[in-house]
Scaffold this motif. Structure first.
Motif, PDB file in Angstrom:
ATOM      1  N   GLY A 382       0.757  -1.397  -0.159  1.00 13.80           N
ATOM      2  CA  GLY A 382       0.114   0.155  -0.051  1.00 13.80           C
ATOM      3  C   GLY A 382       0.849   1.108   0.113  1.00 13.80           C
ATOM      4  O   GLY A 382       0.602   2.222  -0.630  1.00 13.80           O
ATOM      5  N   THR A 383       2.085   1.084   0.690  1.00 12.29           N
ATOM      6  CA  THR A 383       2.762   2.191   0.705  1.00 12.29           C
ATOM      7  C   THR A 383       3.220   2.902  -0.798  1.00 12.29           C
ATOM      8  O   THR A 383       3.176   4.042  -0.954  1.00 12.29           O
ATOM      9  N   PHE A 384       3.846   1.782  -1.375  1.00 14.10           N
ATOM     10  CA  PHE A 384       4.149   2.115  -2.830  1.00 14.10           C
ATOM     11  C   PHE A 384       2.841   2.437  -3.642  1.00 14.10           C
ATOM     12  O   PHE A 384       3.309   3.114  -4.758  1.00 14.10           O
ATOM     13  N   ALA A 385       1.882   1.879  -3.337  1.00 16.14           N
ATOM     14  CA  ALA A 385       0.581   2.302  -4.290  1.00 16.14           C
ATOM     15  C   ALA A 385       0.142   3.624  -4.059  1.00 16.14           C
ATOM     16  O   ALA A 385      -0.062   4.191  -4.833  1.00 16.14           O
ATOM     17  N   TRP A 386       0.222   4.245  -2.854  1.00 14.72           N
ATOM     18  CA  TRP A 386      -0.114   5.615  -2.598  1.00 14.72           C
ATOM     19  C   TRP A 386       0.658   6.617  -1.879  1.00 14.72           C
ATOM     20  O   TRP A 386       0.595   7.558  -2.320  1.00 14.72           O
ATOM     21  N   GLN A 387       1.529   6.176  -0.925  1.00 17.87           N
ATOM     22  CA  GLN A 387       2.141   7.054  -0.186  1.00 17.87           C
ATOM     23  C   GLN A 387       3.588   7.498  -0.863  1.00 17.87           C
ATOM     24  O   GLN A 387       3.685   8.824  -0.781  1.00 17.87           O
ATOM     25  N   GLU A 388       4.386   6.686  -1.397  1.00 16.43           N
ATOM     26  CA  GLU A 388       5.479   7.256  -1.797  1.00 16.43           C
ATOM     27  C   GLU A 388       5.890   6.454  -2.915  1.00 16.43           C
ATOM     28  O   GLU A 388       5.672   5.234  -3.220  1.00 16.43           O
ATOM     29  N   ALA A 389       6.642   6.993  -3.873  1.00 10.29           N
ATOM     30  CA  ALA A 389       6.997   6.390  -5.104  1.00 10.29           C
ATOM     31  C   ALA A 389       8.117   5.340  -4.789  1.00 10.29           C
ATOM     32  O   ALA A 389       8.945   5.799  -3.922  1.00 10.29           O
ATOM     33  N   PRO A 390       7.872   4.297  -5.611  1.00 13.47           N
ATOM     34  CA  PRO A 390       8.877   3.271  -5.523  1.00 13.47           C
ATOM     35  C   PRO A 390      10.420   3.599  -6.027  1.00 13.47           C
ATOM     36  O   PRO A 390      10.981   2.598  -6.912  1.00 13.47           O
TER      37      PRO A 390
ATOM     38  N   TYR B 206      10.656   4.740 -16.155  1.00 17.81           N
ATOM     39  CA  TYR B 206      10.334   5.341 -15.163  1.00 17.81           C
ATOM     40  C   TYR B 206       9.065   5.293 -14.558  1.00 17.81           C
ATOM     41  O   TYR B 206       8.754   5.210 -13.397  1.00 17.81           O
ATOM     42  N   LEU B 207       7.841   5.505 -15.379  1.00 22.56           N
ATOM     43  CA  LEU B 207       6.740   5.452 -15.301  1.00 22.56           C
ATOM     44  C   LEU B 207       6.328   3.747 -14.461  1.00 22.56           C
ATOM     45  O   LEU B 207       5.635   3.871 -13.415  1.00 22.56           O
ATOM     46  N   ALA B 208       6.832   2.778 -15.153  1.00 20.66           N
ATOM     47  CA  ALA B 208       6.685   1.512 -14.625  1.00 20.66           C
ATOM     48  C   ALA B 208       7.130   1.312 -13.382  1.00 20.66           C
ATOM     49  O   ALA B 208       6.680   0.583 -12.412  1.00 20.66           O
ATOM     50  N   ASP B 209       8.380   1.629 -13.196  1.00 19.62           N
ATOM     51  CA  ASP B 209       9.351   1.156 -12.122  1.00 19.62           C
ATOM     52  C   ASP B 209       9.541   2.028 -10.852  1.00 19.62           C
ATOM     53  O   ASP B 209      10.090   1.580  -9.680  1.00 19.62           O
ATOM     54  N   TYR B 210       9.392   3.487 -11.062  1.00 14.88           N
ATOM     55  CA  TYR B 210       9.631   4.404 -10.132  1.00 14.88           C
ATOM     56  C   TYR B 210       8.526   5.227  -9.728  1.00 14.88           C
ATOM     57  O   TYR B 210       8.827   6.331  -9.007  1.00 14.88           O
ATOM     58  N   THR B 211       7.100   5.049 -10.194  1.00 16.49           N
ATOM     59  CA  THR B 211       6.081   5.789  -9.810  1.00 16.49           C
ATOM     60  C   THR B 211       4.890   4.988  -8.957  1.00 16.49           C
ATOM     61  O   THR B 211       5.002   3.601  -9.175  1.00 16.49           O
ATOM     62  N   ARG B 212       4.049   5.648  -8.378  1.00 18.01           N
ATOM     63  CA  ARG B 212       3.172   5.032  -7.471  1.00 18.01           C
ATOM     64  C   ARG B 212       2.001   4.456  -8.514  1.00 18.01           C
ATOM     65  O   ARG B 212       1.728   3.355  -8.320  1.00 18.01           O
ATOM     66  N   LEU B 213       1.993   5.217  -9.749  1.00 19.57           N
ATOM     67  CA  LEU B 213       1.023   4.867 -10.625  1.00 19.57           C
ATOM     68  C   LEU B 213       1.527   3.348 -11.181  1.00 19.57           C
ATOM     69  O   LEU B 213       0.749   2.241 -11.414  1.00 19.57           O
ATOM     70  N   TRP B 215       3.317   1.139  -9.965  1.00 17.36           N
ATOM     71  CA  TRP B 215       3.387   0.277  -8.782  1.00 17.36           C
ATOM     72  C   TRP B 215       1.731  -0.472  -8.826  1.00 17.36           C
ATOM     73  O   TRP B 215       1.483  -1.427  -8.629  1.00 17.36           O
ATOM     74  N   ARG B 216       0.773   0.563  -8.915  1.00 14.29           N
ATOM     75  CA  ARG B 216      -0.552   0.153  -8.851  1.00 14.29           C
ATOM     76  C   ARG B 216      -0.967  -0.689 -10.126  1.00 14.29           C
ATOM     77  O   ARG B 216      -1.508  -1.585  -9.927  1.00 14.29           O
ATOM     78  N   LEU B 217      -0.187  -0.140 -11.300  1.00 17.76           N
ATOM     79  CA  LEU B 217      -0.665  -1.198 -12.410  1.00 17.76           C
ATOM     80  C   LEU B 217      -0.051  -2.618 -12.209  1.00 17.76           C
ATOM     81  O   LEU B 217      -0.631  -3.543 -12.441  1.00 17.76           O
ATOM     82  N   GLY B 218       0.984  -2.594 -11.846  1.00  9.93           N
ATOM     83  CA  GLY B 218       1.698  -3.895 -11.355  1.00  9.93           C
ATOM     84  C   GLY B 218       1.035  -4.666 -10.405  1.00  9.93           C
ATOM     85  O   GLY B 218       0.618  -6.038 -10.403  1.00  9.93           O
ATOM     86  N   LEU B 219       0.567  -3.961  -9.283  1.00  8.84           N
ATOM     87  CA  LEU B 219      -0.417  -4.565  -8.380  1.00  8.84           C
ATOM     88  C   LEU B 219      -1.782  -5.242  -9.022  1.00  8.84           C
ATOM     89  O   LEU B 219      -2.064  -6.293  -8.482  1.00  8.84           O
ATOM     90  N   LEU B 220      -2.026  -4.243  -9.807  1.00  7.93           N
ATOM     91  CA  LEU B 220      -3.605  -4.868 -10.609  1.00  7.93           C
ATOM     92  C   LEU B 220      -3.206  -6.023 -11.576  1.00  7.93           C
ATOM     93  O   LEU B 220      -3.917  -7.263 -11.341  1.00  7.93           O
ATOM     94  N   GLY B 221      -1.877  -6.099 -11.801  1.00  7.11           N
ATOM     95  CA  GLY B 221      -1.521  -7.436 -12.794  1.00  7.11           C
ATOM     96  C   GLY B 221      -1.076  -8.356 -12.166  1.00  7.11           C
ATOM     97  O   GLY B 221      -1.694  -9.458 -12.384  1.00  7.11           O
ATOM     98  N   GLN B 222      -0.926  -8.222 -10.530  1.00  4.33           N
ATOM     99  CA  GLN B 222      -0.546  -9.397  -9.783  1.00  4.33           C
ATOM    100  C   GLN B 222      -1.985  -9.892  -9.302  1.00  4.33           C
ATOM    101  O   GLN B 222      -2.014 -11.191  -9.146  1.00  4.33           O
ATOM    102  N   SER B 223      -2.615  -9.099  -8.744  1.00 10.66           N
ATOM    103  CA  SER B 223      -4.010  -9.700  -8.014  1.00 10.66           C
ATOM    104  C   SER B 223      -5.351  -8.609  -8.130  1.00 10.66           C
ATOM    105  O   SER B 223      -4.787  -7.575  -7.627  1.00 10.66           O
ATOM    106  N   GLU B 224      -6.257  -8.830  -9.012  1.00  9.16           N
ATOM    107  CA  GLU B 224      -7.241  -7.933  -8.861  1.00  9.16           C
ATOM    108  C   GLU B 224      -8.006  -7.870  -7.470  1.00  9.16           C
ATOM    109  O   GLU B 224      -8.193  -6.843  -7.049  1.00  9.16           O
TER     110      GLU B 224
END
Lengths: 521, 346
Positions: A382-390, B206-213, B215-224
């Motif tokens: 959740g931290t990387f999804a919302w709080q801080e960029a990974p 950058y977008l895929a590996d270094y941003t929250r967005l 991360w969310r895309l990857g999370l969605l891909g892992q488990s809805e």
């Protein structure tokens, strides 16, 4: 190499009488899940398996059911060595297994799952359906063979699994924590069934964390710790729960709480005076009705959660707990009614804020952890999804932090980089608990948080919950264990069929809760 | 019988696609032989086509550029668990919009940014439609394929009418004005488009590996299910993923037209949108690996012509080299997934 049995004659249901395991090893990376296990299971007996999370109970069962292949070791049935390569071999050996997590395919109906497992097209579906229903009836469950598995709650699901396993001709039935999801009445009828099975010569092996259950229901008990057998109780041995705890935990440190849990401190639970209903309200659930696509309906739900309290939700599983947890965590918005968090509708909080404020421990770890992701990634989900960029720097920091959490929450894993799917059920739950508690949420919604945890871990969880409320946060604590609810809660609400049938503020006893549970039926 | 301990070889994830490519080269060898040329000779000619001269390098890079960009456009949604089969239509949309702006206006220094951005926007809109429909229960594979048809036939329709260059005897647009062309350097061989591709690859990584967005895309891909519990808005996240994917593919089309073909015809793409699926699958939805795999497929495509012209081997044989690694990799992962299902028992 199709034959499961080396000697030609198949071991059929009633013939076999002993299954002996010697020197069983199964390692995962550096983790020695089973480290030279010797144990014998006999027909006509109930045999309890005890041990902490990660002690190797599930691994042993999975080796016997053909899910895992042991690294080394012998398995003999009536003195004849057998090789169990896959679940079909195991079934052919007359072993029926009910796993901890479901092995049913969620898109199919129960009946279709049974047809799949039977694997014989010649079987008539309706005959199988009848047998499934009958098997459920014998267990005291009612089962709808045409229900889709994905629509069942964890409790329904496990009941279905048990019914399915009992359909088979088997001389040995192994159940991995069968009672964890059952209500007391159902539990009693399960033990009745154990009795009738053993009288027919069938052996029953079951894993449990309820020591009282192990003592009263089994004639033999085997205790595992760190992959090894550390204790065997034969018929005639006399031990009490304290002895068992010492065996399980492996040290002589006092565990004052254990007695409190297992003897079920009826009504005498030492909790501080409950705040009155006029207390400071954190969450206000008003007239919520509706059903999520995946679940049952909630009806006219009215609940107030005060600051700093533990509100226990008692009830048999599948009566709306999963829906309530989705409601309170904001992952489902009902058709009508509102949920106010601190005076503001929950839906109005942006997701980052909501995820900061509300801790979510769902009933099923598949809702909270990604099996393919590593332990540390799951902890930072959740931290990387919302709080801080990974960013790489923050990833390194989260990895280090994960190392500390693994220590603090005693997560047994082959390193923080190991994928979560390699962890045992209890350890996956600890990962979720570690992540959600670390956030210091103002509201923690915990659905069966101690399920699958051993006595000591369950006590830890309750103390973490206490620490959270001491800091002013609130906790909604759902459990099917009434003793646990009574011990941990300030107030208790009872849910039956998607309704709250009553809220107890004082005089919280098993009897009072039981009355409210009956009201909704 | 004793159960021996199993020593199973575990390969790093990135090695599997590379081994699959090597395996495919071995598989093709006898076919080249049957085609009437020596194996060594065949591969030597293919190698020469791309690395024999600066012209060769330029043409290799030119063939690879659309694959890099459309490959990213497939890989990004793939990360979010979405299968973008619409790369071809998105590429085409981007190309069409790029050519439209490139022919309608005069252009000037730096003007190439305008058609590129417009191409991104138009193709992103096309991708977003598929994402939006997904949220309403229509599978993205079906919708992106249908959108491909819409894009292809819209192009053909336009090329029969107002968009056709009246001075040409065949159906193609007017040529992009000089002021919008991307051009080449190093003796007019190497396309400037490689810098655009480099920037886009960097941005995608950058977008895929270094941003929250990302991360969310990857999370969605892992488990809805986990994504929903974490508070993701499925419809919005999917729409964004498909829009970004479509936009990247659209830039691929525009770069090709502004940097290489200048005129858009009905068959300007040799199927980049589909080869890009192979690229993204081998890259397993990761951004950076798209680059080497796209360059490899670009190399194959570039060698195809030469194989045919000089050795008389059917160029289609090269398609086997595109398909075989994908099949091998799919088989390996499929087998692993099957094993895992059996082992975990869930």
């Amino acid at each position: 190499m199709g034959a499961a049995i080396d000697n030609a004659g198949p071991v059929t249901a009633r013939e076999a009488s002993t299954l002996a395991v010697t020197g069983l090893h199964k390692h995962f990376g550096r983790v020695r899940a089973n480290d030279g296990i010797d144990v014998t299971f006999r027909g006509g007996e109930v045999h309890a398996l005890l041990g902490e999370n990660g002690a190797g109970k599930s691994t042993l069962i999975k080796c016997l059911s053909g899910v895992y292949r042991p690294d080394s070791g012998r398995v003999e049935i009536d003195g004849r060595e057998v090789t169990i390569r896959d679940p079909a071999d195991s079934r052919q050996c007359g072993i029926a297994v009910v796993h901890q997590s479901s092995t049913l395919i969620s898109r199919l109906t129960l009946l279709e799952n049974v047809v799949l497992q039977e694997g014989r097209l010649g079987r008539i579906r309706s005959e199988l359906a009848d047998r499934l229903v009958e098997s459920g009836n014998r267990l005291g469950f009612s089962i709808d063979p045409r229900a889709r598995v994905e629509n069942l709650s964890v409790g329904d699901l496990q009941r279905a699994e048990i019914a399915r396993a009992f359909m088979q001709e088997a001389w040995l039935v192994i159940l991995d924590e069968p009672t964890a999801v059952l209500a007391p009445a159902e539990r009693a009828s399960l033990f009745d069934l154990f009795g009738s099975l053993t009288s027919q010569g069938v052996g029953v092996v079951f894993v449990t964390h309820h020591l009282a259950e192990a003592l009263s229901e089994s004639s033999r008990t085997t205790v595992l710790r760190e992959g090894q057998v550390v204790g065997r109780l034969e018929p005639g041995h006399h031990v009490d729960e304290a002895d068992l705890v010492r065996l399980i935990v492996g040290d002589d440190a006092p565990h004052p709480s254990v007695a409190g849990i297992t003897d079920g401190g009826h009504g005498s639970a030492p909790h501080p005076p409950a705040p009155g209903d006029e207390g400071d309200v954190l969450v206000d659930v008003r007239e919520v009705s509706g059903a999520p696509l995946w679940g049952r309906a909630l009806h006219d739900l009215d609940l107030r959660i005060h600051r700093g309290e533990v509100l226990g939700i008692a009830g048999v599983e599948g009566n709306g707990q999963r829906e309530l947890s989705a409601l309170l965590t904001g992952s489902w918005s009902p058709a009508s009614g509102t949920v106010l968090l601190d005076g503001t509708p929950l839906a109005d909080y942006p997701p980052p804020r909501r995820s900061e404020l509300v801790g979510d421990v769902p009933d099923d770890h598949f809702l909270a952890t990604c099996g393919e992701l590593s332990v540390w990634e799951n902890l930072a989900l959740g931290t990387f999804a919302w709080q801080e960029a990974p960013t790489p720097g923050r990833k390194a920091r989260q990895r280090r932090a994960a190392g500390e959490l693994v220590e603090e929450f005693d997560i047994r894993t082959d390193g923080v980089g190991a994928p979560v799917r390699q962890l045992s059920g209890g350890n996956r739950r600890r990962v979720i608990l570690a992540r959600e508690l670390r956030k210091h949420p103002v509201l923690l919604v915990a659905t069966y948080p101690t399920r699958g945890l051993d006595v000591r871990s369950a006590e830890q969880v309750r103390s973490w919950v206490r620490r959270l409320t001491d800091q002013g946060s609130s906790v909604v604590y759902m459990s099917t264990e009434l003793e646990e609810i009574i011990e941990v809660s300030d107030r208790v609400a009872v849910m039956v069929r998607g309704r709250v049938t009553g809220v107890l503020t004082e005089g919280i006893t098993i009897g009072a809760i039981g009355n409210l549970m009956l009201q909704g039926t | 019988m004793r159960l021996g301990s199993r020593g199973r070889l575990r390969l790093p994830e990135t090695v599997v696609p590379v081994l699959a490519i090597v395996a495919s080269l071995v598989v093709l060898a006898p076919l080249v032989q049957i085609g009437g040329a020596g194996i060594a000779e065949g591969y030597r000619e293919m190698f020469k086509a791309s690395f024999g001269s600066m012209v060769g390098v330029g043409s290799w890079l030119t063939s690879s550029l659309p694959l890099v960009l459309v490959g990213l456009g497939v890989a990004l949604p793939y990360r979010a668990g979405l299968f973008n089969v619409g790369g071809e239509g998105q590429l085409l949309t981007g190309a069409l919009v790029g050519v439209y702006i490139g022919t309608a206006f005069g252009g000037g220094p730096g003007a190439f940014m305008l058609p590129l951005l417009a191409a991104f926007g138009a193709a992103a809109a096309l991708g977003a439609v598929a994402g939006w429909l997904k949220a309403r229960g229509m599978h993205e594979i079906v919708t992106t394929i249908m959108l491909n048809f819409i894009a292809v036939f819209s192009l053909q329709f336009l090329l029969r009418g107002s968009f056709k260059d009246p001075d040409l005897p065949y159906a193609a647009s007017r040529a992009v004005n000089d002021g919008f062309r991307l051009g080449r350097f190093a003796g007019d061989d190497i396309p400037y488009g490689i810098f655009i591709a480099a920037v886009v690859v960097a941005a995608a990584v950058y977008l895929a590996d270094y941003t929250r967005l990302g991360w969310r895309l990857g999370l969605l891909g892992q488990s809805e299910a986990v994504a929903v519990r974490q508070g993701l808005n499925l419809a919005r996240t999917r729409t964004v993923a498909m829009a970004l994917g479509g936009g990247l593919a659209g830039v691929g089309g525009a770069v090709e037209l502004l940097g290489n073909q200048y005129r858009i015809g009905a068959h300007f793409s040799p199927g980049w949108g589909f080869t890009a699926i192979a690229v993204a699958l081998l890259a397993r939805g990761k951004m950076l690996p798209v680059l080497p795999f796209a360059l490899y497929f670009g190399f194959l495509q570039n060698g195809e012509v030469r194989l045919q012209a000089i050795l008389g081997i059917p160029g289609n044989l090269v398609l086997i080299l595109v398909a075989a690694p994908v099949i091998i990799v799919a088989a390996v992962y499929g087998f692993r997934a099957y094993r895992k299902t059996v082992m975990v028992g869930t």
